[in-house]
Enzyme design. Structure first.
Site, mmCIF file in Angstrom:
data_model
loop_
_atom_site.group_PDB
_atom_site.id
_atom_site.type_symbol
_atom_site.label_atom_id
_atom_site.label_comp_id
_atom_site.label_asym_id
_atom_site.label_seq_id
_atom_site.Cartn_x
_atom_site.Cartn_y
_atom_site.Cartn_z
ATOM 1 N N LYS A 1 -3.400 -2.082 5.516
ATOM 2 C CA LYS A 1 -2.144 -2.239 6.268
ATOM 3 C C LYS A 1 -0.998 -1.566 5.505
ATOM 4 C CE LYS A 1 0.515 -5.932 8.580
ATOM 5 N NZ LYS A 1 0.641 -7.393 8.775
ATOM 6 N N SER B 1 -0.603 -13.023 11.725
ATOM 7 C CA SER B 1 -0.686 -11.562 11.819
ATOM 8 C C SER B 1 -2.040 -10.955 11.461
ATOM 9 C CB SER B 1 0.391 -10.914 10.952
ATOM 10 O OG SER B 1 1.621 -10.937 11.620
ATOM 11 N N SER C 1 0.865 -8.799 13.545
ATOM 12 C CA SER C 1 1.339 -7.486 13.192
ATOM 13 C C SER C 1 0.284 -6.570 12.571
ATOM 14 C CB SER C 1 2.497 -7.609 12.214
ATOM 15 O OG SER C 1 2.066 -8.193 11.004
#
Lengths: 103, 484
Positions: free
Chosen positions: B78, B177, B153
């Site tokens: 990420k 997330s 996210s």
């Protein structure tokens, strides 16, 4: 229902948070803020202990049952990376140059 | 052979048997990433570095060196986790030209395991969102339906694993997330206990809630990656000193002994019909196999989302103060110091960070602090007490709690972007876990094949503090029972 925030709240908060916000965005942000605050205002109906021992909110570590991990107060410089300091908007010999604070 | 169909375990075995080299596997993924741009999970790819690392693994194998289960494994990271000397954006224009000055601890640990990092995955700006639509770069799509969001996210990481663009991935989870996008994309997502994995080198959103975790095809794969990244770290004062053992082995006997609690508050309406049916199917698998399943109550659940949307923006507004144009990129039109702050932040942050900064500033401001922030922190304690009672032997005494991961399946792109509250509601089942700092694992109800048209549903297993072993073991049992 009583309004939680005033019309000019976004301007005041933006000033506190040092955020430039265009006037067209202000209206939308005010609507969004109102919607979120109306939602979270339900918490006021929750009964919590307001006696002296609970006057201050519990610390995060307490809620999470996490202990503080402390280390001896020794200066360590291993993570002053040249790559990071080179990316400062204004850099001088590895130091961060800050614009004047006082006029 | 179809390398993208492998798991970490089968990849490792095939690599040892020399069915392909680490370099061939890395090349395969980069070819796939460049040829198929329908999903777009990555913000940036790291071809040169990845190929060098793969070649080094092949040399180790040729030399007969001992290699672990993650050697040569292509992973996606990420883009709020730092890899030294590579771009890191956190999905924001305010960091669009920034290069990481050092490695996050999780990256150092995965490097020791000889992982290959394919690239940095898309995310909502500063991990603020539940659909990855708040990225300031591009929209990532759900591999199961390109008209739908991958969740967020960590949407880029989930879509990368689900779409076969990476074997596994790292994400971060502040209110769901990792678990919510895992559920939307039909993959496994683990949010470890607060303190189990070092956050050093993770760009902070809300420091009392953030945790780095894994996304993978199987529970076993998540356990393998978790074993590699967990452990205390002197650079993260919140990382826990207690070392605990490996989780990546299945133990049928101890799995069967686990008592499962089902909180009635998570099943009291509001769930989409199809999601509820799938969740009940998953629960039935445990029931029909003789597990002890108990009804429990977590009475303050209904206050968790309000509590979260006060505490998280409060912490975020403080964490994002560092992006002030003095240390990171500056708006060039600004001259005086106040102008530098305001213009840099005004032009650098997108709408969601601005919303949350203003909210956080409001709930912490004089006159509102007691009514909002202090109240939320007290509510947080009550929510924590609920979970303590659920796990206490003298009370409900369960070992693991079973819930849905999200109230709906993946929603359509654009469906919720104009209505922040409806977007926030998609995390209603995941935020309590972060508020209390427990480990949570999202597992697909069954194997969802990309192209079948079916939208995935995940269920969540919540464990006691530092008892990742319980939820991973139970997850591995489920995976074996439901089969491929």
């Amino acid at each position: 229902m009583k309004k939680i925030i005033e019309e000019n709240a976004v301007s005041n908060l933006a000033e506190l948070a040092k955020l430039d916000i265009g006037s067209s965005d202000k209206k939308k942000l005010l609507r969004d803020l109102e919607a979120v605050l109306e939602y979270v205002a339900e918490l006021q109906s929750l009964e919590t202990d307001e006696t002296s021992s609970q006057k201050n909110p519990p610390a995060c570590g307490e809620v999470l049952s996490a202990d503080n991990t402390l280390r001896p107060d020794e200066v360590k410089t291993e993570f002053i990376s040249e790559l990071s300091t080179k990316q400062f908007p204004e850099e001088h010999n590895g130091f961060l140059r800050v614009p004047p604070v006082f006029e | 052979m179809d390398i993208s169909g492998l798991t970490i375990k089968s990849f490792h075995n095939a690599l040892q048997r020399k069915e392909f080299s680490a370099r061939e596997a890395t090349d395969f993924y980069f070819k796939r990433i460049s040829e198929d741009d329908s999903v777009r999970p990555f913000i940036s790819t790291l071809e040169i570095q990845a190929r060098e690392r793969a070649d080094a693994v092949d040399k180790m194998l040729a030399d007969g060196d001992e290699t672990g289960p993650l050697a040569g494994v292509p992973m996606a990271i990420k883009d709020n986790i730092l890899i030294e000397n590579t771009p890191v954006t956190a999905g924001s224009q305010i960091l669009k030209n920034y290069f990481a000055g050092y490695n996050a601890t999780v990256i150092e640990k995965l490097k020791k395991e000889n992982c290959v990092f394919l690239g940095k995955t898309n995310l909502d700006e500063f991990a603020m969102g539940s659909s990855t639509e708040n990225s300031s770069f591009h929209i990532t799509k759900n591999p199961h339906d390109l008209k739908r969001v991958p969740g967020g996210s960590s949407g880029g990481s989930a879509a990368a694993v689900a779409g076969g663009f990476s074997l596994a991935a790292l994400g971060s989870d502040t209110g769901g997330s990792i678990r919510q996008p895992a559920s939307f994309c039909g993959v496994v997502g683990l949010k470890p206990t607060y303190g189990a994995v070092s956050r050093f080198g993770l760009i902070a959103l809300a420091s009392s809630l953030d945790q780095i975790g894994t996304l993978s095809k199987t529970v076993e794969d998540s356990a393998i990656v978790f074993d590699a990244i967990k452990g205390s770290d002197e650079h993260d004062a919140t990382s826990d000193k207690n070392e605990y053992g490996a989780t990546a082995f299945f133990d049928d006997d101890s799995a069967k002994k686990l008592t499962i609690g089902v909180p009635k508050e998570y099943f009291s309406g509001g769930m989409e019909k199809e999601t509820e049916a799938e969740i009940n199917n998953a629960l039935h698998v445990f029931k029909k196999n003789g597990f002890t399943v108990k009804k429990i109550s977590l009475p303050h659940t209904k206050h968790a989302l309000s509590c979260y949307y006060i505490i998280m923006p409060a912490e975020a507004s403080a964490n994002l103060a560092r992006f002030d144009g003095v240390r990171y990129e500056r708006n060039q039109e600004a001259e005086s110091l106040p102008e530098i702050y305001k213009k840099t932040r005004g032009s650098g942050f997108g709408n969601e960070p601005k919303r949350r900064i203003l909210l956080g500033t409001f709930v912490l401001s004089s006159g509102y602090y007691d009514a909002f922030y202090a109240k939320a922190q007290k509510a947080r304690q009550l929510i924590a007490d609920d979970f303590k009672r659920a796990f206490a032997p003298a009370d409900y005494g369960v070992d693991v709690i079973f819930t849905p991961t999200s109230p709906t399946r993946a929603f359509k792109i654009g469906e919720k972007t104009e209505d922040p509250v409806s977007m926030y509601l998609s995390d209603i089942f995941t935020v309590p876990v972060n508020l209390v700092g427990l480990p949570g694992l999202s597992i697909p109800v069954k194997k969802y094949v990309v192209g079948s048209g079916e939208l995935p549903v995940g269920f969540q297993l919540i464990g006691k503090r530092f008892h990742e072993k319980d939820i991973l073991n139970l997850g591995m049992w489920y995976e074996r029972e439901v089969g491929e």
